[in-house]
Design an enzyme around this catalytic site. Sequence first.
Site, PDB file in Angstrom:
ATOM      1  CB  THR A   1      43.132  52.081  42.139  1.00 25.23           C
ATOM      2  OG1 THR A   1      43.781  51.794  40.898  1.00 25.23           O
ATOM      3  CG2 THR A   1      42.365  50.847  42.603  1.00 25.23           C
ATOM      4  CG  ASP A   2      45.382  57.280  43.105  1.00 24.41           C
ATOM      5  OD1 ASP A   2      44.239  57.749  42.905  1.00 24.41           O
ATOM      6  OD2 ASP A   2      46.045  57.454  44.136  1.00 24.41           O
ATOM      7  CB  CYS A   3      47.663  52.492  39.120  1.00 27.90           C
ATOM      8  SG  CYS A   3      47.219  51.418  40.488  1.00 27.90           S
ATOM      9  CE1 TYR A   4      45.413  48.043  35.867  1.00 27.73           C
ATOM     10  CE2 TYR A   4      46.373  48.420  38.050  1.00 27.73           C
ATOM     11  CZ  TYR A   4      46.420  47.836  36.795  1.00 27.73           C
ATOM     12  OH  TYR A   4      47.476  47.036  36.451  1.00 27.73           O
TER      13      TYR A   4
END
Lengths: 402, 136
Positions: free
Chosen positions: A138-141
């Site tokens: 994901t964008d954050c992970y």
Amino acid sequence: MTKTIAEINEKIRKGQAVVVTAEEVIDIVEKKGVEKTAQEVDVVTTGTFGPMCSSGAYFNLGHSKPKIKVGGGRAYLNDVPVYTGFAAVDIFLGATAIPDDDPRNRIHPGPFNYGGGHVIEELVAGKDVRLAITAYGTDCYPRKRLETWIRLEDMNEAVLFNIRNAYQNYNVAVNLSDRTLYTYMGVLKPNMGNANYSTAGQLSPLFNDPYYKTIGIGTKIFLGGGIGYVAWHGTQHNPSVPRSDKGVPRAGAGTLAVIGDLKQMEPAWLVGTSMLGYGCTLTVGIGVPIPILSEEILRYTAVKDEDIFATIVDYSEAYPQRSPDILREVSYGELKGGRITIQGQEVPTASLSSYPKAVEIANTLKEWIQKGEFLLTEPVAPLPGVEAGITFKPLQERPIEE
Amino acid sequence: MTVAKRVVLHFPPRLVDEPIIYRLVKDHNLVLNILKASVTPKEEGLLVLELSGAQKDYDKGIRYLTEAGVRIQSLGQDVIRNEARCTHCGACVVICPTGALALEPTTRLVDFYPDKCTACELCVLACPPRAMEVHF
Ligand code: SF4
Ligand code: SF4
């Protein structure tokens, strides 16, 4: 005569508490009587050490750099799959999980050499295990793959959380068919070649408090060589089964859900276990202290193997087909004699639960309390008792029509 | 000095029809106890035996077998118990056919008597914590 837990704890703190095991208390009551023993004895310790499949542990792995979100992805510890349906780095490992490429029962009986229970044992022993994660990113992970060695001490939390342990009574398993059966009750030889049971009997926690008058949510216990707590009643908790006049259930009844910090436990009391042709599991050591608050509670703890009855069930037909048929009732006193008679046939008996280890657990807990290291807790809520009117529901299938 | 030893005998196909065991017993004054046998004519035969008798007779008997072309493998101490892994549950006592694993009734510990063990290996996979190990 009545005592409170606070009074008993005061004695424990001063090193004056009188603590005996559930085995020792039998003789003391026989010699001194209930009244005198209830005054003298403050705590009775119990123990059990057997395979308990509904066991597992959850872990918080810590965040990698860059970060990875295991939630919704897949993760393995030493090739054993773990449950990932939580947040970014929380996983749950069940005792019966096995590697995807385990041959299972393709060649029956499968050996089931290594599974979740074995991973738990190795982690508790301080060993390195292989963690492998695949995630969708994901964008954050952003990270999608991760492989690393990891140890218990590297993790933020490592908590043993067993949703059903310490079954109060259990079936005795036999095999009426003419082929060998490989079950969770061990290898059952054809034509009643053996009768297997699994309990510490007179030492077993819930046999010593049959109506759950002292054991409740929050009760502090010996768990896996360390300290744990009763978290809830276990799954399939069924207090409503028939009981003897002393209150002892005559079939599987109460169960406990237990929880504790895995980091302070010991591998000798959490043993990875393989049931031939059945699967992997974990053998768990549990000990529960019973405060002698009254003569009634003492009387329960003086229960003997001769007073505890279990039902003999055929695992070739009755058990798998969910039939209520039982062959007969038998006392643990008889079972421990090594031979019982069923339908006129002499059958050798074997246990899957270790009595000598149960004795060791009860003695360890006794020592902890005598040394003032282990104080008793007041339960914060009781376990459901007979009055709860629980019924043990079978699964009623309702066909799904397309 | 008398001895009692367990051996596995492998018979090549050409020997399967020969009266080897008859000669072993008759000419060497040995007592034998057959623990396991699988002999099919014209194929390799396998025999697990306990041989007992005087040491010198035993040695001569073994020499006779070797010279006749029988391959001999010792069975002594093949299966051992990893004491650290045994939980003394007792599941093996109904599995072991020879009483090599037996319950001590007062302590309820399971004793292992290696001298009674025929290394049949039935206990190896039946032991839940896998304490019984095969050593070659
Ligand atoms: S089955 Fe295994 S662990 Fe249990 S008593 Fe026998 S050798 Fe020990
Ligand atoms: S190998 Fe066979 S004889 Fe030896 S202890 Fe195991 S079951 Fe018994």
